[in-house]
Design a protein around this motif. Structure first.
Motif, PDB file in Angstrom:
ATOM      1  N   ASN A   1      18.433 -32.405 -24.726  1.00 11.17           N
ATOM      2  CA  ASN A   1      18.294 -33.403 -25.852  1.00 11.17           C
ATOM      3  C   ASN A   1      19.401 -32.870 -27.067  1.00 11.17           C
ATOM      4  OD1 ASN A   1      17.709 -34.513 -28.361  1.00 11.17           O
ATOM      5  ND2 ASN A   1      15.515 -34.506 -27.848  1.00 11.17           N
TER       6      ASN A   1
ATOM      7  N   CYS B   1       9.651 -39.445 -21.256  1.00  9.86           N
ATOM      8  CA  CYS B   1      10.661 -39.160 -22.504  1.00  9.86           C
ATOM      9  C   CYS B   1      11.901 -39.618 -21.695  1.00  9.86           C
ATOM     10  CB  CYS B   1      11.050 -37.260 -22.493  1.00  9.86           C
ATOM     11  SG  CYS B   1      12.531 -37.178 -23.280  1.00  9.86           S
TER      12      CYS B   1
ATOM     13  N   GLU C   1       8.592 -30.207 -30.808  1.00  9.81           N
ATOM     14  CA  GLU C   1       9.794 -30.108 -30.734  1.00  9.81           C
ATOM     15  C   GLU C   1      10.567 -29.879 -32.133  1.00  9.81           C
ATOM     16  OE1 GLU C   1      11.124 -33.394 -28.262  1.00  9.81           O
ATOM     17  OE2 GLU C   1      13.074 -33.777 -29.208  1.00  9.81           O
TER      18      GLU C   1
ATOM     19  N   ILE D   1      15.997 -42.419 -29.198  1.00 12.73           N
ATOM     20  CA  ILE D   1      15.927 -41.403 -28.129  1.00 12.73           C
ATOM     21  C   ILE D   1      16.823 -42.502 -26.982  1.00 12.73           C
ATOM     22  CG2 ILE D   1      13.665 -41.896 -27.429  1.00 12.73           C
ATOM     23  CD1 ILE D   1      15.550 -38.666 -27.007  1.00 12.73           C
TER      24      ILE D   1
ATOM     25  N   GLN E   1       5.686 -42.827 -25.889  1.00 12.72           N
ATOM     26  CA  GLN E   1       6.581 -42.396 -25.011  1.00 12.72           C
ATOM     27  C   GLN E   1       6.005 -40.975 -24.251  1.00 12.72           C
ATOM     28  OE1 GLN E   1      10.499 -42.001 -26.761  1.00 12.72           O
ATOM     29  NE2 GLN E   1      10.702 -44.003 -26.709  1.00 12.72           N
ATOM     30  N   CYS E   2       6.618 -40.119 -24.532  1.00 16.14           N
ATOM     31  CA  CYS E   2       5.977 -38.624 -23.839  1.00 16.14           C
ATOM     32  C   CYS E   2       4.564 -38.439 -24.065  1.00 16.14           C
ATOM     33  CB  CYS E   2       6.670 -37.466 -24.375  1.00 16.14           C
ATOM     34  SG  CYS E   2       6.804 -37.338 -26.084  1.00 16.14           S
TER      35      CYS E   2
ATOM     36  N   GLN F   1       6.783 -41.087 -30.086  1.00 16.10           N
ATOM     37  CA  GLN F   1       5.818 -40.168 -29.029  1.00 16.10           C
ATOM     38  C   GLN F   1       4.848 -40.841 -28.647  1.00 16.10           C
ATOM     39  OE1 GLN F   1       6.083 -38.257 -32.392  1.00 16.10           O
ATOM     40  NE2 GLN F   1       8.162 -37.399 -32.071  1.00 16.10           N
TER      41      GLN F   1
ATOM     42  N   CYS G   1      11.154 -40.039 -32.982  1.00 13.02           N
ATOM     43  CA  CYS G   1      10.761 -40.476 -31.558  1.00 13.02           C
ATOM     44  C   CYS G   1       9.358 -41.307 -31.726  1.00 13.02           C
ATOM     45  CB  CYS G   1      10.530 -39.408 -30.333  1.00 13.02           C
ATOM     46  SG  CYS G   1      11.820 -39.531 -29.356  1.00 13.02           S
TER      47      CYS G   1
END
Ligand code: FAD
Ligand code: FAD
Ligand code: SF4
Ligand code: SF4
Ligand code: FES
Lengths: 468, 279
Positions: free
Chosen positions: A85, A56, A122, A445, A100-101, A97, A95
């Protein structure tokens, strides 16, 4: 690890049916309910050395907020999220995602099942918090320092929020009549409801940030003039300058840049015309050129306006589509036609300067180029015409130049991006920058991350509180 | 913060003057620049030239003609009312230098934007020959102001109700042919008028500048709605202009692009009419 086995699959998020959503602007993905969220949270392994946090860009404490969901302590989960955040309801929705995370989640990596739906969780927490009423933030003692933030996109908003939380007096200058940047003029309502952006912006206002809309820096004040009145300046002006293809017919009536089309539809609410005054052409056949998120958004907006047929024309193949996989899938479900390995040659028009179609040529992929991507080359004698009455060019944008044009001692790089070091400091003392204006088009982000880092550097630069 | 209307008057039928409080814009405005305004939440963003500005009074003066939904709604507002949004000063300022003798041409509502330019050119020491024209005497405005801002003023009307019976181009032609050395012509008005002026000056090789009025959205270079073709190159009028070399402008393209939303403009007016209470 116990032998108690966890489910491998994440719950599928409820969505509006494609047949319904293709004709409305309401949100497509409906979010997890409480039961689904808790069940998904319980799948998390609460790793000792969680790789997801590193995935992230702002380092959200992912295992912690997920554990708090599993314990049904949603208020604490919200606090955990908000501590790193400031725009979780937005990031949970937009995002990428999967790169990423979630891409580095142990569960997915080990092949034991789907990665945890971090973005979905989230969003759940942020929506829960918004529904139950966001607590008024505690404000620190004022430091007496003043900071100007230029641009109210994710980078500027984050920098403003962080600086306000440190007690600095922050004024945001935004050229449009609404704050949010791409979040309000680019990303459509059905992916990110504008009421959510408005609520997040409102929260930042409640931190004491002064939001001056309709204020074009470079016109109403230069950066040098801001430096007279403020101790430091943060530039988060984004990359909004539309690119065109440079082919014949681009000035025909009915040809839009994606930015113009999306601004009319999203910021000006042309989908509610004539209740709202701004018109947009509702094509019977619309062609969108490009394969990124912007192209998907433009195509799906066009469809919802009632265009009978919407075609995406992209010069590379399916695997090369830069858009999020989820959005490509959504677009396909809704009936968008994909013409891949197809490149426009020119746009055709009638005697009244109206678009009638686009001449294209088939492409094939050859050996990868310097960037590692396969270079498409035209296949001879495959020219063909696709009829259309609206054409939207979604091939990218470059940095907004108004600020650099009027700030001679601000160093810029080749494509007009502002040069900044890893703290956001530019070549000009007291001036910091971050987000798309520094990196070129990137993500919400990453822009927020840059705003946050710069806020810290600005705080150090202005040296804490004024001694009285 | 909304922008309050300080004064408002109908100059001539369908053409209105409005002084709006906008301190920062008034302080920075230069001749040739414009603002983009939006009346309310549902409004369209429309560009209007800054016809005058008063930094001490903190106001900008806008002159507009009622032609569609937004300009009619604007006309219905009065002093004390406010508009939601106003951004500016946008676009590049007009070149105000000591050129020598300059001809300033204003047609119809274009008289308003030509005024601060003529005044600026006078102050810069130019001889300013102004030519203002309207369809008829009853819709001609700012004659006295233009008189003050010019070394010489000509008036034309299409129907002969005042001044020269005919078009502004007739006078432009006469002035050039009179043998007086003309260093520059600047013309603002309907695209047909600007095209005609360009046509008259071209054979004489007189540098001619026009202020283009394409459809705009943001006014800051972010959408490309305002693209115009100048010397074969696509330009964004809001940031590269609005003034361009008249002899290089593709007026046909400008006019066809201005007609892009004709059906929608009519729909907006019909919707408005249907919503009006019938008393
Ligand atoms: C259609 C679209 C879809 C996208 N989808 C996604 C997605 O799903 N997920 C994702 O992560 N990213 C997405 N992106 C990318 C993402 O939105 C951007 O990377 C991000 O918004 C950049 O933030 P920023 O704050 O740097 O700039 P911006 O969001 O561009 O904000 C810049 C702000 O500065 C203002 N400004 C510019 N010049 C001036 C000036 N001179 N004076 C005052 N104000 C000025 C602008 O009006 C704007 O409000 C998308 C982008 C687009 C266009
Ligand atoms: C830089 C610039 C300066 C201008 N200055 C003045 C001025 O000082 N006084 C004045 O009366 N008019 C001026 N105009 C024209 C003015 O913006 C339009 O008359 C106005 O937008 C019409 O809006 P409407 O809703 O009343 O009419 P509509 O019915 O929406 O449109 C009528 C016609 O106006 C034009 N138009 C519509 N929307 C726009 C838009 N968003 N931007 C530009 N043109 C549009 C089109 O040609 C259209 O056919 C200027 C235009 C530009 C680009
Ligand atoms: S902010 Fe984005 S990248 Fe970070 S945890 Fe949330 S969804 Fe993942
Ligand atoms: S890597 Fe995956 S399983 Fe491990 S803590 Fe992060 S989200 Fe949970
Ligand atoms: S009006 Fe949008 S770029 Fe000029």
């Amino acid at each position: 690890m116990t032998t108690e086995s966890k489910p491998e699959k994440r719950p599928e998020m409820a969505k509006q049916l494609p047949s319904e959503r293709r004709s409305n602007f309401e949100e497509v993905a409906l979010g997890y309910n409480r039961h689904e969220a808790v069940a998904e949270a319980k799948r998390c392994l609460d790793c000792k050395k969680p790789p997801c946090i590193k995935g992230c860009p702002v380092g959200v404490d992912i295992p912690r907020f997920i554990r708090q969901i599993a314990e049904e302590d949603f208020d604490s989960a919200a606090l955990t999220l908000k501590s790193t955040n400031s725009l979780p309801a937005i990031c949970g929705r937009v995002c990428p995602q999967e790169t990423q995370c979630e891409a580095v989640c142990v569960l997915g990596k080990s092949g034991k099942g789907d990665p945890i739906a971090i973005g979905g969780l989230e969003r759940f927490v942020a929506d829960y918090e918004m529904e139950s009423g966001v607590a008024a933030p505690d404000l620190p003692a004022p430091t007496g320092r003043r900071v100007a933030v230029v641009g109210a996109g994710p980078a500027g908003l984050t920098a403003a929020a962080e600086l306000a939380k440190m007690g600095h007096a922050v004024t945001v200058f935004e050229s449009l009549h609404a704050a949010g940047g791409v979040l309000v003029y680019g990303i459509p309502e059905f992916r990110l409801p504008k009421s959510i952006v408005a609520a997040e912006v409102d929260f930042i206002r409640r931190l004491g940030v002064d939001m001056l809309l309709n204020s074009v820096i470079g016109k109403i004040s230069t950066v040098d003039e801001l430096l007279f009145r403020y101790d430091a300046v943060f530039l988060g002006t984004g990359a909004g300058l539309p690119s065109f293809l440079g082919i014949d017919g681009e000035n025909l009536n009915g040809v839009y840049s994606a930015n113009e089309f999306l601004t009319r539809v999203n910021l000006m609410k042309a989908y509610l015309f004539p209740e709202f005054d701004t018109p947009v052409k509702k094509g019977r056949r619309t062609i969108v050129v490009g394969g990124g998120n912007v192209a998907m958004d433009a195509a799906r907006c066009a469809l919802r306006l009632g265009a009978g047929e919407v075609t995406i024309v992209y010069r590379r193949g399916e695997d090369e589509l830069p858009a999020r996989v989820e959005e490509v899938l959504n677009a396909k479900e809704e009936g968008i036609i994909f013409r891949l390995l197809t490149n426009p040659i020119r746009i055709l028009g009638d005697e009244n300067n109206w678009v009638t179609g686009m001449e294209c040529i088939n492409m094939e992929l050859c050996e990868p180029d310097e960037s590692g991507r396969c270079r498409p080359v035209p296949v001879p004698e495959t020219e063909h015409t696709i009829p259309a009455d609206v054409v939207i060019i979604a091939i990218g944008t470059s940095p907004n130049p108004l600020v650099s044009m009027t700030t001679p001692d601000l160093e810029t790089a080749r494509y007009g991006t502002i040069m900044a070091d890893e703290t956001g400091a530019t070549s000009k003392p007291g001036v910091f920058a971050g987000g798309d204006i520094v990196t070129g088009s990137a993500t919400v982000i990453s822009a927020m991350g840059a705003g946050k880092v710069a806020a810290k550097a600005i705080d150090e630069y202005i040296g804490g509180a004024v001694r009285l | 913060m909304p922008f309050t209307i300080r004064e408002k008057q109908e100059l001539v039928p369908t053409i209105h003057q409005m002084d709006v409080a906008a301190p920062l814009v008034a302080e920075k405005a230069m001749p040739g620049q414009f603002v983009i305004l939006r009346i309310d939440e549902c409004g369209e963003r429309i560009p209007l030239t800054i016809a005058d500005f008063d930094a001490a009074d903190k106001t900008v003066t806008l002159i507009f003609q009622e032609i569609g939904k937004t300009t009619r709604q604007l006309a219905s507002l009065d002093a004390g009312d406010s508009i939601a949004d106003l951004a500016g000063p946008l676009g590049r300022a007009s070149a105000i230098e000591r050129f020598g003798t300059v001809v300033c041409v204003g047609g119809g509502v274009g008289i308003a934007p030509i005024f601060p330019i003529a005044r600026g050119l006078m102050e810069a020491g130019n001889r300013v020959i102004s030519i203002i024209g309207a369809r008829s005497a009853d819709i001609l405005f700012w004659e006295e102001r233009m008189e003050e801002a010019s070394s010489k003023l000509y008036v034309t009307t299409d129907d002969g109700t005042k001044g020269h019976h005919g078009f502004v181009t007739d006078i432009v032609q006469n002035v050039i042919e009179s043998g007086e050395r003309i260093d520059r012509v600047i013309a603002i008005g309907p695209p047909v008028m600007m095209r005609a002026v360009a046509g008259v000056t071209k054979p004489f090789g007189v540098k001619t500048v026009v202020s283009l009025n394409p459809i705009m959205v943001d006014g800051t270079g972010m959408c490309g709605a305002c693209r115009v073709l100048v010397g074969g190159v696509t330009k964004f009028a809001c940031v590269d202009g609005p003034e361009f070399d008249a002899h290089e402008v593709d007026f046909t393209l400008l006019m066809s692009r201005l007609a892009m939303y004709l059906p929608e403009e009519k729909e907006a007016l019909d919707y408005e009419a249907a919503a009006e209470p019938t008393i």
